[in-house]
Design a protein around this motif. Sequence first.
Motif, mmCIF file in Angstrom:
data_model
loop_
_atom_site.group_PDB
_atom_site.id
_atom_site.type_symbol
_atom_site.label_atom_id
_atom_site.label_comp_id
_atom_site.label_asym_id
_atom_site.label_seq_id
_atom_site.Cartn_x
_atom_site.Cartn_y
_atom_site.Cartn_z
ATOM 1 N N ASN A 145 28.843 -8.533 -2.675
ATOM 2 C CA ASN A 145 27.823 -9.501 -2.242
ATOM 3 C C ASN A 145 26.805 -8.900 -1.281
ATOM 4 O OD1 ASN A 145 29.498 -9.144 -0.051
ATOM 5 N ND2 ASN A 145 29.602 -11.312 0.512
ATOM 6 N N HIS A 146 26.735 -7.587 -1.240
ATOM 7 C CA HIS A 146 25.860 -6.903 -0.292
ATOM 8 C C HIS A 146 24.638 -6.324 -1.019
ATOM 9 C CE1 HIS A 146 24.629 -4.283 3.032
ATOM 10 N NE2 HIS A 146 25.493 -4.931 3.793
ATOM 11 N N PRO A 147 23.436 -6.349 -0.389
ATOM 12 C CA PRO A 147 22.242 -5.802 -1.061
ATOM 13 C C PRO A 147 22.300 -4.297 -1.292
ATOM 14 C CG PRO A 147 21.753 -6.404 1.215
ATOM 15 C CD PRO A 147 23.101 -6.974 0.905
ATOM 16 N N VAL A 196 13.488 -13.683 -3.333
ATOM 17 C CA VAL A 196 14.176 -14.779 -4.008
ATOM 18 C C VAL A 196 15.195 -14.239 -5.013
ATOM 19 C CG1 VAL A 196 13.839 -16.672 -5.666
ATOM 20 C CG2 VAL A 196 12.325 -16.456 -3.680
ATOM 21 N N ASN A 197 14.848 -13.158 -5.705
ATOM 22 C CA ASN A 197 15.748 -12.599 -6.710
ATOM 23 C C ASN A 197 17.036 -12.075 -6.077
ATOM 24 O OD1 ASN A 197 16.125 -12.188 -9.495
ATOM 25 N ND2 ASN A 197 15.668 -10.004 -9.296
ATOM 26 N N PHE A 198 16.918 -11.385 -4.954
ATOM 27 C CA PHE A 198 18.117 -10.915 -4.259
ATOM 28 C C PHE A 198 18.973 -12.107 -3.821
ATOM 29 C CE2 PHE A 198 16.208 -6.743 -4.079
ATOM 30 C CZ PHE A 198 17.291 -5.880 -3.946
ATOM 31 N N LYS A 199 18.332 -13.122 -3.265
ATOM 32 C CA LYS A 199 19.071 -14.302 -2.786
ATOM 33 C C LYS A 199 19.745 -15.030 -3.946
ATOM 34 C CE LYS A 199 18.614 -18.455 0.053
ATOM 35 N NZ LYS A 199 17.705 -19.314 0.849
ATOM 36 N N LYS A 200 19.050 -15.154 -5.063
ATOM 37 C CA LYS A 200 19.588 -15.854 -6.233
ATOM 38 C C LYS A 200 20.872 -15.203 -6.739
ATOM 39 C CE LYS A 200 17.658 -15.265 -10.254
ATOM 40 N NZ LYS A 200 16.677 -15.302 -11.386
ATOM 41 N N HIS A 201 20.945 -13.868 -6.599
ATOM 42 C CA HIS A 201 22.122 -13.140 -7.059
ATOM 43 C C HIS A 201 23.169 -12.964 -5.962
ATOM 44 C CE1 HIS A 201 19.304 -12.116 -10.333
ATOM 45 N NE2 HIS A 201 20.394 -11.959 -11.050
ATOM 46 N N GLY A 202 22.988 -13.665 -4.836
ATOM 47 C CA GLY A 202 23.990 -13.622 -3.779
ATOM 48 C C GLY A 202 23.971 -12.363 -2.954
ATOM 49 N N ARG A 203 22.836 -11.655 -2.942
ATOM 50 C CA ARG A 203 22.740 -10.391 -2.193
ATOM 51 C C ARG A 203 21.477 -10.382 -1.320
ATOM 52 N NH1 ARG A 203 24.309 -8.401 -7.511
ATOM 53 N NH2 ARG A 203 26.553 -7.941 -7.451
ATOM 54 N N GLU A 204 21.231 -11.498 -0.648
ATOM 55 C CA GLU A 204 20.059 -11.576 0.212
ATOM 56 C C GLU A 204 20.117 -10.497 1.289
ATOM 57 O OE1 GLU A 204 17.674 -14.753 3.111
ATOM 58 O OE2 GLU A 204 19.489 -15.382 2.033
ATOM 59 N N TYR A 205 18.992 -9.862 1.545
ATOM 60 C CA TYR A 205 18.949 -8.812 2.568
ATOM 61 C C TYR A 205 18.310 -9.345 3.844
ATOM 62 C CZ TYR A 205 14.249 -8.183 0.490
ATOM 63 O OH TYR A 205 12.987 -8.384 -0.009
ATOM 64 N N ARG A 206 18.550 -8.625 4.934
ATOM 65 C CA ARG A 206 18.041 -9.064 6.230
ATOM 66 C C ARG A 206 16.527 -8.877 6.302
ATOM 67 N NH1 ARG A 206 18.022 -7.061 11.914
ATOM 68 N NH2 ARG A 206 18.635 -5.000 11.194
ATOM 69 N N PHE A 218 16.944 -0.401 9.760
ATOM 70 C CA PHE A 218 17.157 -0.959 8.435
ATOM 71 C C PHE A 218 17.547 0.104 7.408
ATOM 72 C CE2 PHE A 218 14.898 -4.134 10.709
ATOM 73 C CZ PHE A 218 15.251 -5.351 10.151
ATOM 74 N N ILE A 219 17.727 1.332 7.848
ATOM 75 C CA ILE A 219 18.047 2.420 6.901
ATOM 76 C C ILE A 219 19.512 2.365 6.473
ATOM 77 C CG2 ILE A 219 18.204 4.933 6.631
ATOM 78 C CD1 ILE A 219 15.675 5.164 8.332
ATOM 79 N N VAL A 220 20.421 2.203 7.424
ATOM 80 C CA VAL A 220 21.846 2.028 7.135
ATOM 81 C C VAL A 220 22.202 0.596 7.521
ATOM 82 C CG1 VAL A 220 24.202 2.759 7.650
ATOM 83 C CG2 VAL A 220 22.370 4.452 7.514
ATOM 84 N N SER A 221 22.670 -0.153 6.570
ATOM 85 C CA SER A 221 22.959 -1.566 6.814
ATOM 86 C C SER A 221 24.389 -1.768 7.297
ATOM 87 C CB SER A 221 22.745 -2.366 5.528
ATOM 88 O OG SER A 221 23.090 -3.719 5.707
ATOM 89 N N PRO A 222 24.620 -2.712 8.221
ATOM 90 C CA PRO A 222 25.996 -3.081 8.570
ATOM 91 C C PRO A 222 26.635 -3.827 7.405
ATOM 92 C CG PRO A 222 24.452 -4.537 9.662
ATOM 93 C CD PRO A 222 23.629 -3.476 8.987
ATOM 94 N N LEU A 223 27.963 -3.879 7.389
ATOM 95 C CA LEU A 223 28.644 -4.620 6.331
ATOM 96 C C LEU A 223 28.290 -6.101 6.399
ATOM 97 C CD1 LEU A 223 32.233 -3.064 6.228
ATOM 98 C CD2 LEU A 223 30.411 -2.819 4.539
ATOM 99 N N ASP A 224 28.265 -6.631 7.600
ATOM 100 C CA ASP A 224 27.859 -8.016 7.819
ATOM 101 C C ASP A 224 26.421 -7.998 8.322
ATOM 102 O OD1 ASP A 224 27.351 -10.595 8.775
ATOM 103 O OD2 ASP A 224 29.420 -10.892 9.433
ATOM 104 N N LEU A 225 25.519 -8.599 7.579
ATOM 105 C CA LEU A 225 24.102 -8.532 7.921
ATOM 106 C C LEU A 225 23.783 -9.207 9.248
ATOM 107 C CD1 LEU A 225 22.405 -9.148 4.447
ATOM 108 C CD2 LEU A 225 23.085 -6.996 5.509
ATOM 109 N N ASN A 226 24.720 -10.004 9.748
ATOM 110 C CA ASN A 226 24.526 -10.647 11.044
ATOM 111 C C ASN A 226 24.960 -9.773 12.213
ATOM 112 O OD1 ASN A 226 23.512 -13.192 10.040
ATOM 113 N ND2 ASN A 226 25.602 -13.640 9.349
#
Length: 237
Positions: A145-147, A196-206, A218-226
């Motif tokens: 579920n991650h981008p 919208v496309n990323f969100k629709k597929h359950g992989r919304e990015y920050r 934003f180069i290396v993403s955390p596992l939890d986007l929060n």
Amino acid sequence: FVRSQACTRFADVKRRTHCLFANKATLWGNDWVERPDLASDASGRRAALEANVLRSVPRFHRFCLEVKAGAGLDAFVFEARGASFGADVDSFAATVRCVLKGFSASDPCGMDCMSKSHIGKASWYFQFARESFFLTSFAPCYPENHPRYQFGSNPDSCFILFQPEMAFLRHDLPPDRGRSATSWEEPADIRDRIRVNFKKHGREYRIPETVSYPPAEFIVSPLDLNDAPIRFWEARC
């Protein structure tokens, strides 16, 4: 170099990601060379990574020159092959730091952007041969579920994607804007449609609310986007 090992092994991610530009994008990439002469411990793996970065510098430089000349190139993908390089976010952060420092130290213009003290500031961006880049990265440690998910492709490798700013200009991407300015229900342009496309597929990015933010975060993403941004440039190779 469109048939490089990195391009071939990244092809499934390129095909399945939700960026609407990705499928038709033209990429160059590196060819990973195994180093059986080096030890199999952590120091040997790091030396192999550094050697492969150094080996890729001439090709990356040529890529930059082609972009400057107006070639329709969209990204350079660097593959780090070895399960340990992307086994978890900490390992991946160290891998990204090692790769970027290797390229930066070999910058023919001597800029060495990774040596700067303001990497965590909005004024910093990665550059090589006077070309500026937007960077993103993919690793097998990211869940479905991650981008930055790799779709199960090549779980022994991780990838760093160098996208020249000139490519965005060539595609006439509309100006950046904060998350709250996105038209989620009726996308106004290609930028909205990608979000919208990323969100629709359950992989919304920050998406930050401001257009003035530190790109390095934003180069290396955390596992939890929060979670707090990954300050990869402070990681130990």
